[in-house]
Design an enzyme around this catalytic site. Structure first.
Site, PDB file in Angstrom:
ATOM      1  N   ASP A  94     -14.534   8.362 -24.036  1.00 42.94           N
ATOM      2  CA  ASP A  94     -13.782   8.718 -22.827  1.00 42.94           C
ATOM      3  C   ASP A  94     -12.868   7.614 -22.332  1.00 42.94           C
ATOM      4  OD1 ASP A  94     -16.064   7.169 -22.058  1.00 42.94           O
ATOM      5  OD2 ASP A  94     -15.754   7.798 -20.006  1.00 42.94           O
ATOM      6  N   GLU A  95     -12.590   6.610 -23.139  1.00 42.33           N
ATOM      7  CA  GLU A  95     -11.700   5.524 -22.722  1.00 42.33           C
ATOM      8  C   GLU A  95     -10.735   5.191 -23.851  1.00 42.33           C
ATOM      9  OE1 GLU A  95     -13.503   2.253 -20.242  1.00 42.33           O
ATOM     10  OE2 GLU A  95     -15.267   2.967 -21.313  1.00 42.33           O
TER      11      GLU A  95
END
Length: 397
Positions: A94-95
């Site tokens: 998610d990054e």
């Protein structure tokens, strides 16, 4: 990574809305993978033992992770990123860092791109995201943490030194508890203290890392966004329900882990020459042993033999709580150059790392999705909205 797993669970299970939630195992030796913001108000954090989380928050709900759901959400997030740039450096599910230089040349600012991505994440994933925007990766990562959840923070060049000076040294990437203790003993407690020392002083105190931390304190970061970054290791580990003391029992578990490691390497088409064994004892002391071969380790029989050899060479000090096994390879040399861009004129130049700030002609419209930095030699004098990093957050309830 903040609250991502928990956010997906809250999205998919409305009954979890508004209650303290942790994703992980509630077994005696389980750990919290992610805690939502309702749980964090009680002090629950990622990597915390589940028993500790339960003591801090008696009403917390534990759910088992659903990695397929998280990977699917990550896949959609990637497609959103790709609408704005092809230069994407993933950090986790998610990054990521994004370099949107080409989008900037078409007249889109980093802030507009960040807003567009946040809106798409909310519309298509029913999640929220936080973004950090600055002129390098270190500052953009820092910015992404400043107004979470669902935040968007910009650190401009003229703000950087003041913001960094006000930070505790523990907020600087790479400064862990042991390094912080050494810095505290030397009277260095804040970014301002780091800024006041010379690179040589910090190098004497901490070795090469000292000069690196000085550069961070000055807001200097010359590391490019690497969309083709290669994986350097694959590893697996397991925590036993009860400590193991007999070598035969440990050897049996190690063989199972080797089989798991080989399956993971095969799925990811990964190979490496170095095999590393990790042992965590009942007192949480950790030992590692490594062996480097002259060729890639792909043969199951050879890996089993080497793993047993490493285990025999590791004195079992006390009962064993955890074992891990991994294969790694050496990192390729980093590129010598990085884009330096003039934000006002839209010019794109190549800037060598060791040029002094006075030799540079300005930075440009580059947007990144943030993290740390390497050797930068100066912040731009004009505003270049360079770094963006997004993290998904749970939607406000």
């Amino acid at each position: 990574m903040d609250a991502f797993y928990a956010a997906v669970e809250q999205r998919d299970r409305p009954e979890y809305a508004g209650i303290p939630l942790a994703v992980g195992s509630e077994s005696r030796r389980g750990v919290v993978l992610t805690a939502n913001y309702e749980a964090r108000r009680f002090g629950v954090r990622s990597a915390m033992p589940s028993a500790t989380a339960r003591r801090l928050c008696p009403d917390i709900t534990f759910v088992r992770p659903r990695f397929d759901a998280y990977r699917e959400a990550s896949r959609i997030l990637r497609t959103i990123f790709e609408r704005h740039t092809s230069i994407i450096e993933p950090l986790s599910l998610d990054e990521a860092y994004l370099d949107v230089t080409q989008s900037a040349k078409r007249g889109q600012s980093a802030t507009c791109i960040a807003h567009a991505i946040k809106q798409a994440v909310r519309a298509e994933l029913r999640l929220t995201a936080s973004a950090g925007i600055s002129y390098n990766k270190f500052l953009a990562k820092l910015a992404s943490d400043m107004e979470k959840p669902d935040g968007l923070t910009v650190i401009r060049p003229e703000q950087a030194l003041g913001i960094l000076g006000g930070l505790a040294i523990e907020r600087f990437h790479g400064i862990g508890p042991a390094t912080a203790r050494r810095l505290h003993a030397a009277g260095i407690h804040s970014g301002a203290d780091l800024q006041s020392r010379s690179p040589d002083d910090l190098k004497t105190l901490l070795g090469r890392a000292g000069a690196w931390f000085w550069h961070l304190s000055q807001g200097l970061d010359d590391r490019p966004v690497q969309s083709g970054r290669k994986r350097l290791s694959v590893s697996v580990e397991t925590t036993f329900p009860d400590d193991l003391a007999h070598p035969d029992e440990i050897g049996t578990e190690l063989q199972k882990l080797c089989d798991d490691l080989l399956r993971r390497c095969e799925r990811s088409s990964f190979s490496g020459r170095t095999l590393t064994l990790k042992i965590k004892y009942a007192d949480f002391h950790i030992q590692t042993r490594s062996h480097s071969a002259a060729h890639p380790l792909t043969d199951p029989a050879e890996i089993h033999v080497l793993a047993k050899m490493l285990l025999r060479k590791t004195p079992l000090l006390t009962a064993v709580r955890l074992i891990g096994i991994g294969i790694g390879r050496q990192e390729h040399d980093m590129p010598e150059n990085q884009l330096s861009l003039n934000f006002e004129k839209g010019e794109v130049r190549t800037c060598r790392r060791h040029r002094r700030p006075s030799e540079r002609q300005g930075y440009g419209k580059s947007q990144t999705w943030a993290e740390t930095s390497r050797h930068s030699r100066g912040a731009p004098k004009s505003w270049p909205e360079t770094g963006i990093r997004f993290r998904r957050r749970p939607p406000n309830r």
